[in-house]
Write a protein that holds these residues in place. Structure first.
Motif, short mmCIF file in Angstrom:
data_model
loop_
_atom_site.label_atom_id
_atom_site.label_comp_id
_atom_site.label_asym_id
_atom_site.label_seq_id
_atom_site.Cartn_x
_atom_site.Cartn_y
_atom_site.Cartn_z
N LEU A 177 0.80 -1.23 0.00
CA LEU A 177 0.00 0.00 0.00
C LEU A 177 0.83 1.28 0.00
N GLY A 178 2.13 1.15 0.32
CA GLY A 178 2.99 2.32 0.33
C GLY A 178 2.78 3.21 1.54
N LYS A 179 2.07 2.71 2.55
CA LYS A 179 1.80 3.45 3.77
C LYS A 179 1.80 2.47 4.94
N GLU A 180 1.80 2.99 6.16
CA GLU A 180 1.75 2.13 7.34
C GLU A 180 0.33 1.90 7.83
N GLY A 181 -0.59 2.74 7.42
CA GLY A 181 -1.98 2.56 7.81
C GLY A 181 -2.30 3.13 9.18
N GLY A 182 -3.53 2.97 9.60
CA GLY A 182 -4.00 3.49 10.88
C GLY A 182 -5.47 3.14 11.03
N HIS A 183 -6.13 3.78 11.97
CA HIS A 183 -7.55 3.52 12.18
C HIS A 183 -8.37 4.22 11.10
N ALA A 184 -9.11 3.44 10.32
CA ALA A 184 -9.91 3.94 9.19
C ALA A 184 -9.03 4.56 8.11
N ALA A 185 -7.75 4.20 8.13
CA ALA A 185 -6.80 4.75 7.17
C ALA A 185 -6.68 3.83 5.95
N THR A 186 -5.58 3.94 5.24
CA THR A 186 -5.44 3.27 3.95
C THR A 186 -5.53 1.75 4.06
N ASP A 187 -4.98 1.16 5.15
CA ASP A 187 -4.99 -0.30 5.27
C ASP A 187 -6.39 -0.85 5.52
N GLU A 188 -7.11 -0.28 6.48
CA GLU A 188 -8.48 -0.75 6.72
C GLU A 188 -9.39 -0.45 5.52
N THR A 189 -9.17 0.68 4.89
CA THR A 189 -9.96 1.02 3.71
C THR A 189 -9.73 0.00 2.60
N ALA A 190 -8.47 -0.41 2.41
CA ALA A 190 -8.15 -1.42 1.39
C ALA A 190 -8.83 -2.75 1.70
N MET A 191 -8.85 -3.13 2.97
CA MET A 191 -9.47 -4.39 3.34
C MET A 191 -10.97 -4.40 3.05
N ILE A 192 -11.66 -3.29 3.32
CA ILE A 192 -13.09 -3.22 3.02
C ILE A 192 -13.32 -3.10 1.52
N LEU A 193 -12.46 -2.38 0.82
CA LEU A 193 -12.56 -2.30 -0.64
C LEU A 193 -12.46 -3.69 -1.27
N ALA A 194 -11.61 -4.53 -0.69
CA ALA A 194 -11.38 -5.87 -1.23
C ALA A 194 -12.54 -6.82 -0.98
N THR A 195 -13.28 -6.58 0.09
CA THR A 195 -14.26 -7.58 0.54
C THR A 195 -15.71 -7.08 0.55
N PHE A 196 -15.91 -5.82 0.86
CA PHE A 196 -17.25 -5.22 0.87
C PHE A 196 -17.20 -3.85 0.18
N PRO A 197 -16.85 -3.81 -1.10
CA PRO A 197 -16.62 -2.54 -1.79
C PRO A 197 -17.83 -1.61 -1.78
#
Length: 249
Positions: free
Chosen positions: A156-176
């Motif tokens: 992702l090119g980032k470390e992520g956080g709460h409701a940040a890029t990592d969690e957003t990616a996970m929901i995009l992948a599974t519940f877009p």
């Protein structure tokens, strides 16, 4: 395709399935209900473990239990829709689930945790399950493991956080359909500091460093990230079972 969801079996079907497939492991997804910016659903912390559980269960040949949606929300409690239970309540609830599954002959548990506030309660339940009923339990905080192993930064090119890029990616992948990009508001970002404690937290997107910046919606790599994290957990649990089997069996 085999079905691994506990709630969809009759009890006789479950008995026969466990015996036929020699299943000794189950997966328990745990989350919480709390705000995740203005763009992600309140159930984000449960939805991610649910999706990972479905992905892992068949590959691991494990029974997938119904999820626990409610958890130990603290600094974000009070925002509309948030629901909190006490740490000791979650600990006892999970421990009693482990007890029941042990009674049915299961020896190993994988708890997929989606919320940092749950970690201590889940660890306590897992420790007591080993000491009291000899059930071997692995508790996984997926976001921490992904960062430790470099997957979040690499993909992702980032470390992520709460409701940040990592969690957003996970929901995009599974519940877009549950990602509301048009509602995203950078004013919701709060940068956490180890030297400051606030209740409630003055923002529902929490970054852990200034360099994290805006939440990004990385549609193209979201599925890659989800699968990489899920495979990492699967491999870690298989190794865990292998290494402790001599004292569990």
């Amino acid at each position: 395709m085999p079905q691994f969801k506990l709630e969809e079996f009759s009890y006789k079907e479950l008995e026969e399935f466990i015996k036929k497939e020699r299943i000794d492991t189950f997966i328990l997804p745990v989350g919480t209900i709390e705000p995740h910016g203005t763009h992600l659903p309140l159930g984000t912390d449960a939805l991610i473990p649910i999706a990972m559980g479905e992905y892992i269960a068949e590959k691991l040949k494990a029974i997938l239990l119904p999820p626990i949606y409610y958890g130990v929300t603290t600094s974000l409690h009070g925002y509309t829709g948030s629901i909190r239970i006490k740490p000791e309540t979650l600990e006892q609830y999970v421990y009693q689930i482990l007890e029941s599954m042990k009674m049915h002959g299961f020896k190993y548990a994988l708890i997929l945790n989606g919320h940092g506030g749950n970690t201590q309660a889940l660890e306590n339940a897992a420790r007591n399950a080993w000491l009291n009923i000899r059930m071997a339990v692995m508790v996984v905080d997926w976001w921490t493991l992904a960062r430790e192993k470099g997957l979040t930064q690499k993909i992702l090119g980032k470390e992520g956080g709460h409701a940040a890029t990592d969690e957003t990616a996970m929901i995009l992948a599974t519940f877009p359909n549950l990602v509301k990009k048009k509602l995203y508001d950078s004013k919701s970002i709060y940068v956490y500091s180890n030297g400051i404690r606030t209740y409630p937290t003055p923002g529902t997107i929490i970054n852990y460093s200034e360099k994290e910046g805006e939440t990004e919606f990385k549609d193209q790599v979201s599925r890659e990230y989800f699968e990489a994290v899920s495979k990492l957990i699967l491999e870690a649990f298989i190794e865990f079972k292998s290494k402790v089997s001599s004292i569990v069996e």
